[in-house]
Design a protein around this motif. Structure first.
Motif, PDB file in Angstrom:
ATOM      1  N   GLN A  46       7.826  -7.607  61.582  1.00 14.02           N
ATOM      2  CA  GLN A  46       7.678  -7.182  62.660  1.00 14.02           C
ATOM      3  C   GLN A  46       8.403  -8.316  64.023  1.00 14.02           C
ATOM      4  O   GLN A  46       8.635  -9.555  63.533  1.00 14.02           O
ATOM      5  N   GLY A  70       2.323  -0.103  63.973  1.00 10.58           N
ATOM      6  CA  GLY A  70       0.676  -0.462  64.175  1.00 10.58           C
ATOM      7  C   GLY A  70      -0.443  -0.179  62.819  1.00 10.58           C
ATOM      8  O   GLY A  70       0.264   0.141  62.167  1.00 10.58           O
ATOM      9  N   THR A  71      -1.279   0.969  63.017  1.00  9.66           N
ATOM     10  CA  THR A  71      -2.696   1.304  62.623  1.00  9.66           C
ATOM     11  C   THR A  71      -2.093   2.826  61.916  1.00  9.66           C
ATOM     12  O   THR A  71      -2.316   3.253  63.279  1.00  9.66           O
ATOM     13  N   HIS A 125       5.741  -5.876  68.543  1.00 12.12           N
ATOM     14  CA  HIS A 125       4.804  -5.488  67.601  1.00 12.12           C
ATOM     15  C   HIS A 125       3.971  -6.601  67.847  1.00 12.12           C
ATOM     16  O   HIS A 125       3.477  -7.579  68.329  1.00 12.12           O
ATOM     17  N   PRO A 126       2.530  -6.114  67.179  1.00 15.39           N
ATOM     18  CA  PRO A 126       0.957  -6.574  67.578  1.00 15.39           C
ATOM     19  C   PRO A 126       1.144  -7.518  66.197  1.00 15.39           C
ATOM     20  O   PRO A 126      -0.015  -8.588  66.621  1.00 15.39           O
ATOM     21  N   ASN A 127       1.789  -7.829  65.407  1.00  9.42           N
ATOM     22  CA  ASN A 127       1.416  -9.167  64.572  1.00  9.42           C
ATOM     23  C   ASN A 127       3.162  -8.963  64.147  1.00  9.42           C
ATOM     24  O   ASN A 127       3.643  -9.592  63.414  1.00  9.42           O
ATOM     25  N   GLU A 158      -3.511  -1.539  58.546  1.00 13.14           N
ATOM     26  CA  GLU A 158      -2.267  -1.908  59.741  1.00 13.14           C
ATOM     27  C   GLU A 158      -1.161  -2.529  58.749  1.00 13.14           C
ATOM     28  O   GLU A 158      -0.977  -2.365  57.623  1.00 13.14           O
ATOM     29  N   ASN A 159      -0.140  -2.998  60.021  1.00 11.13           N
ATOM     30  CA  ASN A 159       1.070  -2.345  59.656  1.00 11.13           C
ATOM     31  C   ASN A 159       1.615  -2.324  59.285  1.00 11.13           C
ATOM     32  O   ASN A 159       2.906  -2.086  58.117  1.00 11.13           O
ATOM     33  N   TYR A 173       5.916  -5.030  58.302  1.00 12.46           N
ATOM     34  CA  TYR A 173       5.149  -3.922  58.325  1.00 12.46           C
ATOM     35  C   TYR A 173       5.659  -2.525  57.297  1.00 12.46           C
ATOM     36  O   TYR A 173       7.148  -3.136  56.366  1.00 12.46           O
TER      37      TYR A 173
END
Length: 227
Positions: free
Chosen positions: A131, A177-178, A135-137, A185-186, A142
């Motif tokens: 990511q 995402g989820t 991105h979220p993390n 997740e990821n 991912y």
């Protein structure tokens, strides 16, 4: 912040003073009051993002909404080139879809509801990776995905195909995402542009027949500036 508060208190004081003057001797006529009211309204205009007095006011040409220059720049970085108020797209929107490929082929299979043409089979391949800051993390891995989708091989189906290709090139088809189905997740997931992943089963089964699907997906693409 202190200067904004001082200006607000000053405007309030001026309003109260004018009101008292008018009540005391009636010397403040309606025309003069209107001029001051319009001036106050103009001074009190605020940016809809920061809710403060405009700094370097910027107006969008298409929808005419106005913002502070810095507020609009921050909005574009976080949301893309769309108006923070009405969501009207005013530039090229680019998503956070990871790198991958989109290919397609045609066959003679007929989709339910489209008995006079064959089928376009779209294949997406998004490999796993790391990511990025979008991105979220960031820095975490991912899990990629492979997806297949279907369109009728007619004029409107080919029009939608080209719009989907444009959206894919703008990194709008997928995101990280989820998963909505597994909760994991990821994951690489769909990004709110609906696809038919089955040739049958109707809308409930993400398949055909669905007579309004092509017009709906064009509206979804248009909302992201793809048209």
């Amino acid at each position: 912040m202190e200067s904004h508060a001082i200006r607000a208190l000053l405007r309030l004081y001026q309003k109260v003073a004018r009101s008292q003057l008018r009540q005391t001797n009636g010397s403040f006529d309606d025309k003069e009051e209107d001029l001051y009211t319009k001036k106050d309204e103009k001074e009190e205009e605020t940016c809809p993002v920061c809710m403060d007095v405009f700094t370097k006011k910027t107006k969008l040409e298409k929808c005419k909404h106005e913002f502070c220059e810095d507020c609009l720049e921050r909005s574009v970085k976080s949301m893309g080139a769309m108006c923070p108020v009405c969501k009207d797209v005013f530039g090229l929107v680019e998503g956070d879809q990871p790198n991958g490929t989109m290919t397609w082929r045609t066959n003679y299979t007929r989709l339910p509801g489209f008995g006079s043409c064959g089928t376009i089979e779209i294949n997406y391949n998004i490999p796993s990776g790391t990511q990025t800051a979008k991105h979220p993390n960031p820095g975490k891995l991912y899990q990629g995905t492979q997806r297949t989708a279907y369109l009728p091989d007619n004029k409107e189906g080919n029009e939608v195909l080209m719009l989907l290709k444009k959206a894919f090139d703008q990194k709008l088809i997928f995101t990280v995402g989820t998963s909505r189905t597994s909760g994991a997740e990821n994951m690489v997931t769909w990004n709110d542009i609906h696809h038919k992943t089955s040739t049958y089963g109707g809308p409930q089964g993400f398949g055909y027949p669905d007579p309004n699907y092509l017009s709906r997906v064009k509206d979804e693409l248009k909302a992201k500036g793809v048209k």
